[in-house]
Design an enzyme around this catalytic site. Sequence first.
Site, PDB file in Angstrom:
ATOM      1  N   ARG A 216       0.936  -1.344   0.034  1.00 18.54           N
ATOM      2  CA  ARG A 216      -0.161   0.028  -0.082  1.00 18.54           C
ATOM      3  C   ARG A 216       0.854   1.042   0.069  1.00 18.54           C
ATOM      4  O   ARG A 216       1.972   1.234   0.689  1.00 18.54           O
ATOM      5  CB  ARG A 216      -0.924   0.265   1.249  1.00 18.54           C
ATOM      6  CG  ARG A 216      -2.073  -0.816   1.222  1.00 18.54           C
ATOM      7  CD  ARG A 216      -3.149  -0.309   0.352  1.00 18.54           C
ATOM      8  NE  ARG A 216      -4.128  -1.112   0.121  1.00 18.54           N
ATOM      9  CZ  ARG A 216      -4.564  -2.293  -0.758  1.00 18.54           C
ATOM     10  NH1 ARG A 216      -3.688  -2.524  -1.480  1.00 18.54           N
ATOM     11  NH2 ARG A 216      -5.717  -2.939  -0.618  1.00 18.54           N
ATOM     12  N   HIS A 264      -0.597  -0.138  -9.669  1.00 20.10           N
ATOM     13  CA  HIS A 264      -1.474  -0.690  -8.580  1.00 20.10           C
ATOM     14  C   HIS A 264      -2.346  -1.967  -9.453  1.00 20.10           C
ATOM     15  O   HIS A 264      -3.412  -1.990  -9.001  1.00 20.10           O
ATOM     16  CB  HIS A 264      -2.360   0.149  -7.762  1.00 20.10           C
ATOM     17  CG  HIS A 264      -2.923  -0.549  -6.345  1.00 20.10           C
ATOM     18  ND1 HIS A 264      -3.279   0.252  -5.333  1.00 20.10           N
ATOM     19  CD2 HIS A 264      -2.963  -1.924  -6.098  1.00 20.10           C
ATOM     20  CE1 HIS A 264      -3.555  -0.760  -4.436  1.00 20.10           C
ATOM     21  NE2 HIS A 264      -3.439  -1.945  -4.832  1.00 20.10           N
TER      22      HIS A 264
HETATM   23  N1  LIG Z   1      -0.722  -3.930  -5.290  1.00 24.15           N
HETATM   24  C1  LIG Z   1      -1.596  -5.183  -5.146  1.00 24.15           C
HETATM   25  O1  LIG Z   1      -2.273  -5.372  -6.327  1.00 24.15           O
HETATM   26  C2  LIG Z   1      -2.040  -5.703  -4.077  1.00 24.15           C
HETATM   27  C3  LIG Z   1      -3.071  -7.043  -3.977  1.00 24.15           C
HETATM   28  C4  LIG Z   1      -3.272  -7.687  -2.715  1.00 24.15           C
HETATM   29  C5  LIG Z   1      -2.807  -7.212  -1.526  1.00 24.15           C
HETATM   30  N2  LIG Z   1      -1.885  -6.100  -1.568  1.00 24.15           N
HETATM   31  C6  LIG Z   1      -1.524  -5.671  -0.252  1.00 24.15           C
HETATM   32  O2  LIG Z   1      -1.020  -6.887   0.470  1.00 24.15           O
HETATM   33  C7  LIG Z   1      -1.026  -6.709   1.946  1.00 24.15           C
HETATM   34  C8  LIG Z   1      -0.711  -8.046   2.444  1.00 24.15           C
HETATM   35  O3  LIG Z   1      -1.661  -9.017   1.943  1.00 24.15           O
HETATM   36  P1  LIG Z   1      -1.690 -10.592   2.586  1.00 24.15           P
HETATM   37  O4  LIG Z   1      -2.919 -11.229   2.153  1.00 24.15           O
HETATM   38  O5  LIG Z   1      -0.476 -11.110   2.712  1.00 24.15           O
HETATM   39  O6  LIG Z   1      -1.885 -10.123   4.322  1.00 24.15           O
HETATM   40  P2  LIG Z   1      -2.080 -11.055   5.410  1.00 24.15           P
HETATM   41  O7  LIG Z   1      -2.078 -12.526   5.133  1.00 24.15           O
HETATM   42  O8  LIG Z   1      -2.870 -10.293   6.675  1.00 24.15           O
HETATM   43  O9  LIG Z   1      -0.486 -10.758   5.988  1.00 24.15           O
HETATM   44  C9  LIG Z   1      -0.026  -9.491   6.442  1.00 24.15           C
HETATM   45  C10 LIG Z   1       1.492  -9.902   7.232  1.00 24.15           C
HETATM   46  O10 LIG Z   1       1.818  -8.720   7.711  1.00 24.15           O
HETATM   47  C11 LIG Z   1       2.402  -8.828   9.173  1.00 24.15           C
HETATM   48  N3  LIG Z   1       2.488  -7.639   9.700  1.00 24.15           N
HETATM   49  C12 LIG Z   1       1.358  -6.735  10.153  1.00 24.15           C
HETATM   50  N4  LIG Z   1       1.698  -5.648  10.731  1.00 24.15           N
HETATM   51  C13 LIG Z   1       2.772  -5.878  10.822  1.00 24.15           C
HETATM   52  C14 LIG Z   1       3.849  -5.198  11.509  1.00 24.15           C
HETATM   53  N5  LIG Z   1       3.599  -3.631  11.959  1.00 24.15           N
HETATM   54  N6  LIG Z   1       5.182  -5.220  11.535  1.00 24.15           N
HETATM   55  C15 LIG Z   1       5.578  -6.553  10.887  1.00 24.15           C
HETATM   56  N7  LIG Z   1       4.747  -7.354  10.102  1.00 24.15           N
HETATM   57  C16 LIG Z   1       3.387  -6.886  10.399  1.00 24.15           C
HETATM   58  C17 LIG Z   1       1.419  -9.982   9.620  1.00 24.15           C
HETATM   59  O11 LIG Z   1       2.226 -10.473  10.821  1.00 24.15           O
HETATM   60  P3  LIG Z   1       1.320 -11.519  11.763  1.00 24.15           P
HETATM   61  O12 LIG Z   1       1.702 -12.851  10.921  1.00 24.15           O
HETATM   62  O13 LIG Z   1       2.182 -11.385  13.084  1.00 24.15           O
HETATM   63  O14 LIG Z   1      -0.139 -11.096  11.954  1.00 24.15           O
HETATM   64  C18 LIG Z   1       1.018 -10.845   8.606  1.00 24.15           C
HETATM   65  O15 LIG Z   1       2.248 -11.748   8.446  1.00 24.15           O
HETATM   66  C19 LIG Z   1      -2.623  -6.390   2.069  1.00 24.15           C
HETATM   67  O16 LIG Z   1      -2.839  -5.856   3.193  1.00 24.15           O
HETATM   68  C20 LIG Z   1      -2.854  -5.518   0.764  1.00 24.15           C
HETATM   69  O17 LIG Z   1      -2.656  -3.909   1.210  1.00 24.15           O
HETATM   70  C21 LIG Z   1      -1.663  -5.513  -2.874  1.00 24.15           C
END
Ligand SMILES: NC(=O)c1ccc[n+]([C@@H]2O[C@H](COP(=O)([O-])OP(=O)(O)OC[C@H]3O[C@@H](n4cnc5c(N)ncnc54)[C@H](OP(=O)(O)O)[C@@H]3O)[C@@H](O)[C@H]2O)c1
Length: 301
Positions: A216, A264
């Site tokens: 993001r 994006h």
């Molecule tokens: N550019 C694009 O096209 C696109 C597409 C899809 C998603 N995204 C972005 O990608 C993000 C991640 O997706 P996801 O499905 O992988 O999410 P997810 O499964 O919720 O994983 C988020 C990870 O980030 C970690 N985390 C959260 N806050 C943190 C912090 N302050 N310090 C260190 N680690 C932290 C979490 O740790 P824990 O395991 O300890 O909870 C978890 O491992 C989404 O939120 C979205 O914004 C972008």
Amino acid sequence: MSLLVALSQWDAETWRVRFKTALPKHDIVVLGEPFDRRAVHYVASWKHPAGALDGLPNLATIFSLGAGVDHLFADSRLPNVPIARIVDPDLTTRMSEYIILHCLLALRQHRRYAAQQLIRSWDDDRNQPAAKDVRVGLLGLGVLGLDAASRTGHNGASFRTFAAAEQLPEFLAHTDILVCLLPLTDGTRGLLNLDLFRQLPRDGRLGGPVLINAARGGIQVENDIMTALDEGSLQSATLDVFETEPLPQDSPLWNHPRVTVTPHNAAMSEPTAIVAAIANQIARIEAGYPLENSVHAARGY
Ligand SMILES: NC(=O)c1ccc[n+]([C@@H]2O[C@H](COP(=O)([O-])OP(=O)(O)OC[C@H]3O[C@@H](n4cnc5c(N)ncnc54)[C@H](OP(=O)(O)O)[C@@H]3O)[C@@H](O)[C@H]2O)c1
């Protein structure tokens, strides 16, 4: 029982038709038209206007139409009900493709050869680091981060993990390519800043740190990225997300020679897959099963 399609950008009518096909027994209503607010049990949202979900007394679940949920928490009046997000294998694979592609482009110095081609320069520099000598550091080891990490050829046991803010300096000190796949929360907003870039090693095999942010835009400070590129605390950056989207025309990132801009779309979701996933969740809820891919409101992801 109704599902309310709550959007501010996309065409609501198209989504209504998709949901009606997947949920023929439910009424599908959209924001902006009169509807019975008491009948709404479900909301499917992408960036709904703040306050638009007020006055839905029987609302049971909010579904994000994407993987991220920061757009939901931008509404300070968001109803306090369970929230679920999209976890879709197709989206996950697309994100891993993006991360691996841009890691390999950095490893194989593609930016440099593309510039050389433009001026017909045949500079066959032999300084080609081996993949094993380049360290990729992933911020965010969730659904997307774990998949990207495991597709680089490792398995869960063979990459080192760091946790908690105290370990961040050590993590950064061992990172040549910094990949961000964090959610945008109060804890991550502005994390990719000059202070952090200055902790990355400048003596790695790529000749300087590389940033890839596909999470993001609110996680990065774009002025700091420009400063870091100028002073050498970043060698290059690949950015799929921006503080303001679309990226403003006057942003210096557009034509910086060491920045790659993508609009994006690192990992698009197929609308049919999103609708099928939500219809499946609603069938589960109505059969008494727990919600999957639920979001913790207190954590913000
Ligand atoms: N550019 C694009 O096209 C696109 C597409 C899809 C998603 N995204 C972005 O990608 C993000 C991640 O997706 P996801 O499905 O992988 O999410 P997810 O499964 O919720 O994983 C988020 C990870 O980030 C970690 N985390 C959260 N806050 C943190 C912090 N302050 N310090 C260190 N680690 C932290 C979490 O740790 P824990 O395991 O300890 O909870 C978890 O491992 C989404 O939120 C979205 O914004 C972008």
